[in-house]
Each structure stands twice: as structure tokens, then as C-alpha cells.
Write a protein that holds these residues in place. Structure first.
Motif, mmCIF file in Angstrom:
data_model
loop_
_atom_site.group_PDB
_atom_site.id
_atom_site.type_symbol
_atom_site.label_atom_id
_atom_site.label_comp_id
_atom_site.label_asym_id
_atom_site.label_seq_id
_atom_site.Cartn_x
_atom_site.Cartn_y
_atom_site.Cartn_z
ATOM 1 N N ASP A 152 11.727 30.990 65.626
ATOM 2 C CA ASP A 152 11.519 30.209 66.856
ATOM 3 C C ASP A 152 10.569 29.039 66.616
ATOM 4 O O ASP A 152 10.791 27.930 67.128
ATOM 5 C CB ASP A 152 10.981 31.108 67.966
ATOM 6 C CG ASP A 152 12.066 31.987 68.581
ATOM 7 O OD1 ASP A 152 13.252 31.793 68.225
ATOM 8 O OD2 ASP A 152 11.739 32.860 69.406
ATOM 9 N N SER A 159 13.265 20.725 68.388
ATOM 10 C CA SER A 159 13.449 20.476 69.823
ATOM 11 C C SER A 159 12.584 19.311 70.285
ATOM 12 O O SER A 159 12.935 18.619 71.239
ATOM 13 C CB SER A 159 13.123 21.733 70.624
ATOM 14 O OG SER A 159 11.752 22.072 70.492
ATOM 15 N N THR A 192 17.789 32.105 67.491
ATOM 16 C CA THR A 192 16.488 31.736 68.072
ATOM 17 C C THR A 192 16.631 31.641 69.585
ATOM 18 O O THR A 192 17.737 31.670 70.128
ATOM 19 C CB THR A 192 15.988 30.372 67.538
ATOM 20 O OG1 THR A 192 16.767 29.318 68.134
ATOM 21 C CG2 THR A 192 16.101 30.298 66.019
ATOM 22 N N ASN A 193 15.484 31.508 70.259
ATOM 23 C CA ASN A 193 15.467 31.320 71.704
ATOM 24 C C ASN A 193 15.113 29.895 72.088
ATOM 25 O O ASN A 193 14.804 29.612 73.248
ATOM 26 C CB ASN A 193 14.464 32.289 72.347
ATOM 27 C CG ASN A 193 14.868 33.742 72.147
ATOM 28 O OD1 ASN A 193 16.023 34.095 72.332
ATOM 29 N ND2 ASN A 193 13.912 34.569 71.747
ATOM 30 N N ILE A 195 15.841 26.103 72.920
ATOM 31 C CA ILE A 195 16.951 25.370 73.521
ATOM 32 C C ILE A 195 17.180 24.060 72.771
ATOM 33 O O ILE A 195 16.248 23.289 72.523
ATOM 34 C CB ILE A 195 16.690 25.083 75.009
ATOM 35 C CG1 ILE A 195 16.455 26.397 75.765
ATOM 36 C CG2 ILE A 195 17.858 24.324 75.623
ATOM 37 C CD1 ILE A 195 17.632 27.334 75.761
ATOM 38 N N THR A 201 21.258 27.097 72.151
ATOM 39 C CA THR A 201 20.064 27.392 71.366
ATOM 40 C C THR A 201 20.325 27.093 69.891
ATOM 41 O O THR A 201 21.453 27.147 69.421
ATOM 42 C CB THR A 201 19.663 28.875 71.522
ATOM 43 O OG1 THR A 201 20.776 29.707 71.147
ATOM 44 C CG2 THR A 201 19.264 29.177 72.953
#
Length: 439
Positions: A152, A159, A192-193, A195, A201
Motif C-alpha cells: 500500500d 497515487s 492494494t487498497n 485508489i 485500485t
């Protein structure tokens, strides 16, 4: 015009063998500088400045090509001198006046000298090429230093700013810990979580190094640690190459359920149904059947007349350890909740015969009288537990459906109605079950 022949062969990088009608030669070097040795022993060195037209050439050894016209003139002059001279001509003077032909090097001798040189030169070139090609990238990745980070946290870099993250991470070695998702074509995927674009994701895709395999007991959802070199970002996939699996752990149970109760939860709560997909759970229920050919064990779900669990076993032989009617406890991953509940990566925890009450002796006359008196004073009735489900009924077609049936397009239409009851009640009232969701 005479017939000419000339052919040049490349026998190694920078080395060429030239064959012609009158002999052969071997050339070493390229466009800037070249050294040539011919079959007559003549050695020529040529140096050029590319793009300027300037060059310098020098030769030594062997025999030069003589000018025929000048030779004839010298021969005529010598004849005249000899004729007019009164001195006697000796044998030695005649021999000295005849041009002597320089002894050349035979082609086979030249090849015998050149071929070993070519072999040595070629070997050196190959070794130099190998050393030039080899780089730290080709070293075993387990020997290289790496940065430890969670899946993550690594995805979070992208991101914020994908371009900057790619420039920062490219070709770096990372040891990443995350949740194992799947393995496809020798690529291990970690979920992963974080976005990414379009509400999807990021996932991490590790191309495993040669000889690397994934253990059979590694189940999606378990924790894994993978070491690899970051290569690129492709859509929402962060790709690594030359990766190795460091370790993996046991998968964590999302929950422990009774098969019938879980079916009601998934049928009545849409949010719960979505949340349980892809999770590893443990269920206990009655074995409906075991399909030996497909390696599946089926457990009853909502009732004996509708949906059930299709449990695809990791060890196909475990289907031989159960019989219909057994109470089985199975752990597995929920793959699909539409129609029949499908589970994969399943393993059998236990299988037991259903518990039955031991037979009792026939009651005596006194006992029967006593029971009659009790029944007359206090009447009690035992009602069996009945499973009631909310069905959607199409009053136009006369069919009833599960609430999640894909044939229900618009629940706001006037011909749709709901009823919470047993399946048998709807059938007795003339309704028929949907052939798609099989309620």
C-alpha cells in the motif's frame, strides 16, 4: 578483358578474409584504421579521418607491381650498351641485369598464421563483449540491496504523482509485503487498497525469475513478501521483473459461518454479499453431494430445494473423505455469490456423521397414563423451524426469483411484488421458480 574474381568474408568482428584470382589477404580493423597482410607477405597500414577525405597509407615487405614500359626501356638500353661495348659479357653481369622475383608467402602458410590469430582475437572479443554486456542488473537479485516497504505504501507514491514516482522508483530493488491475489503466466499479483484512476485500485505484478515457483499451499489472501526490480507502470499495474518469493504466511479467516445462516445473510444484505466476495471463510454444513470427477464437495445452503455451496477442493482426493449427509467443515475463498455459492482453494477441516438421539425403550402403561394426564393439563406443541426467504414475484409471468437474479431489470415496475415465505408455499399457489437463479 580478363576474368576477375574477388570475395571478402567476415570471419570475426573487425577481421575479414579476402580471396582473389591472384592470391588472398587478411584485413584487421574498421573504417578509421586498417591493417592488411596479403599472400605475398606485403603489409599495408591505412589510417583515415572519417568525413574529411584525408587518409594515409604505407606498405612494407613483399613485392611491388612493376611498370612494364619502364622495364622494356631499361632492357632496350641494356641491349644497346652490350652491342656497342667491346667488353665481354660475363654470366654474373647477365644475372644481375635480370630482375629477380621476390619470394612471396604461400596462401596456406598465411592461413596457418592468421587463423590462430583470429581465434585468439575472436576469443578476446567475445570475452570483452560478455564483460561489457554483464551489469549489476544481471546479478542474482537476492544478493542486491533493497528497500523494504508495504504494498500500500509503495502504491501510494504513484497515487500522488505517477510520473515522478516512476522516475524515482525505476530500476530500484524493493522488498514488498502485501496480500497475495493471484498467479498467472508466472506473474505473481499482489493487491492494494490504494485508489488509482477510474476508482480502480493499483496492483503489483511480479514477473518471477527463472526457476521460481509458487507453493501449492499459498492461497489468495495470505500475506507474501516478494523482492523485485521495479520496471514500469502499465495502466494501474506496477510491474517488476526478476522477482523472487521471500516468504508467505497463512491466510486469515474473514469469518466462521453456518452454511444456512450465511446464505440468508448474503441473500438479504446486498452490502454483506459484496463484502464477502474474495474473502477466505470457514463454513459448516450438510454435504449435499461430492463430485469426484470435478473434485468438488457441495453443501446445502438456504434449504434443500435451492442454492448450495460448490466447494472446489485444492486436494481433489478429499472428496473421497465425505459422504452425502455428513456434517463437513470447509475453509475456502468465496468466488461467486450468484445462484449457487462458488468457493475455491478449499480444504476439508473435518467431516462427521450427523448426531442422532439414541433410541429409547418403549414407555410403560404407567408412563403413558402419566403423559396423557400432563398433556390434558398443559398442551404444548413443537413447531419445526421453517426457513422463510424474501422472494421477488413477477405477477405477469408467474415466476418467483432471488432478489439478486439478473433477470430483474427494474424492481419499480408494477408487476413486481415481494413475499417472505417458504418456497413450497409459492409453488403450491401456482408460481414457478426462475430457471436462471433457481430459487
Amino acid at each position: 578483358m580478363g576474368l576477375n574474381f574477388r570475395k571478402s568474408f567476415k570471419i570475426a568482428p573487425g577481421v575479414r578474409l579476402n580471396v582473389g584470382k591472384k592470391g588472398g589477404s587478411v584485413s584487421f580493423g574498421g573504417k578509421g584504421a586498417k591493417f592488411t597482410v596479403n599472400s605475398k607477405g606485403r603489409r599495408t597500414t591505412t589510417v583515415k579521418v572519417p568525413g574529411t577525405g584525408l587518409s594515409y597509407s604505407t606498405s612494407s615487405g613483399g613485392s611491388k607491381k612493376r611498370n612494364t614500359s619502364s622495364t622494356k626501356k631499361r632492357s632496350t638500353s641494356s641491349t644497346r650498351t652490350t652491342t656497342n661495348s667491346t667488353r665481354p659479357v660475363t654470366t654474373n653481369s647477365v644475372r644481375s641485369s635480370i630482375p629477380q622475383k621476390s619470394a612471396g608467402v604461400p596462401l596456406h602458410v598465411l592461413l596457418a598464421i592468421v587463423i590462430p590469430l583470429v581465434v585468439i582475437f575472436g576469443s578476446c572479443f567475445i570475452m570483452t563483449g560478455i564483460m561489457a554486456v554483464l551489469s549489476p542488473d544481471d546479478e542474482p537479485i537476492e544478493n542486491l540491496e533493497s528497500t523494504s516497504i508495504s504494498a500500500d505504501d509503495f502504491a501510494a507514491k504513484f497515487s500522488a504523482d505517477e510520473t515522478a514516482a516512476v522516475n524515482e522508483c525505476k530500476n530500484n530493488i524493493y522488498e514488498i509485503t502485501g496480500e497475495f491475489d493471484s498467479i498467472t503466466n508466472n506473474e505473481l499479483v499482489v493487491s492494494t487498497n490504494v485508489i488509482a484512476a477510474y476508482s480502480n485500485t493499483y496492483d503489483l505484478s511480479f514477473e518471477l525469475a527463472e526457476g521460481q515457483t509458487v507453493p501449492d499451499d499459498m492461497i489468495p489472501g495470505c500475506s507474501v513478501t516478494v523482492k523485485g526490480r521495479f520496471k514500469r507502470l502499465s495502466n494501474r499495474s506496477l510491474e517488476f521483473n526478476g522477482s523472487i518469493l521471500i516468504s508467505h504466511g497463512e491466510v486469515k479467516l474473514f469469518g466462521i459461518y453456518d452454511a444456512v445462516e450465511l446464505a440468508h445473510l448474503m441473500d438479504d444484505e446486498e452490502k454483506f454479499e459484496e463484502s464477502i466476495k474474495g474473502k477466505y471463510i470457514q463454513i459448516t454444513g450438510e454435504v449435499k453431494e461430492n463430485t469426484i470427477y470435478d473434485g468438488e464437495i457441495h453443501l446445502f445452503g438456504e434449504s434443500r430445494y435451492s442454492g448450495w455451496y460448490q466447494c472446489e477442493m485444492l486436494d481433489k482426493l478429499e472428496v473421497n473423505d465425505v459422504e452425502p449427509g455428513n456434517i463437513a467443515t470447509i475453509q475456502g475463498r468465496v468466488e461467486s455469490t450468484f445462484g449457487n455459492y462458488k468457493m475455491n482453494y478449499c480444504k476439508l477441516i473435518s467431516a462427521e456423521e450427523p448426531t442422532t438421539q439414541p433410541p429409547t425403550a418403549p414407555p410403560t402403561t404407567e408412563a403413558l397414563i402419566s403423559e396423557t394426564e400432563v398433556a390434558s393439563t398443559k398442551k404444548t406443541t413443537t413447531t419445526p423451524t421453517r426457513i422463510q426467504i424474501t422472494y421477488w414475484i413477477n405477477t405477469d409471468s408467474g415466476k418467483f426469483h432471488h432478489s439478486r437474479c439478473r433477470t430483474i431489470k427494474n424492481k419499480n415496475e408494477s408487476y413486481w411484488t415481494t413475499r417472505t415465505c417458504e418456497r413450497k408455499e409459492l409453488i403450491n399457489q401456482g408460481y414457478s421458480p426462475c430457471g436462471v437463479c433457481d430459487p
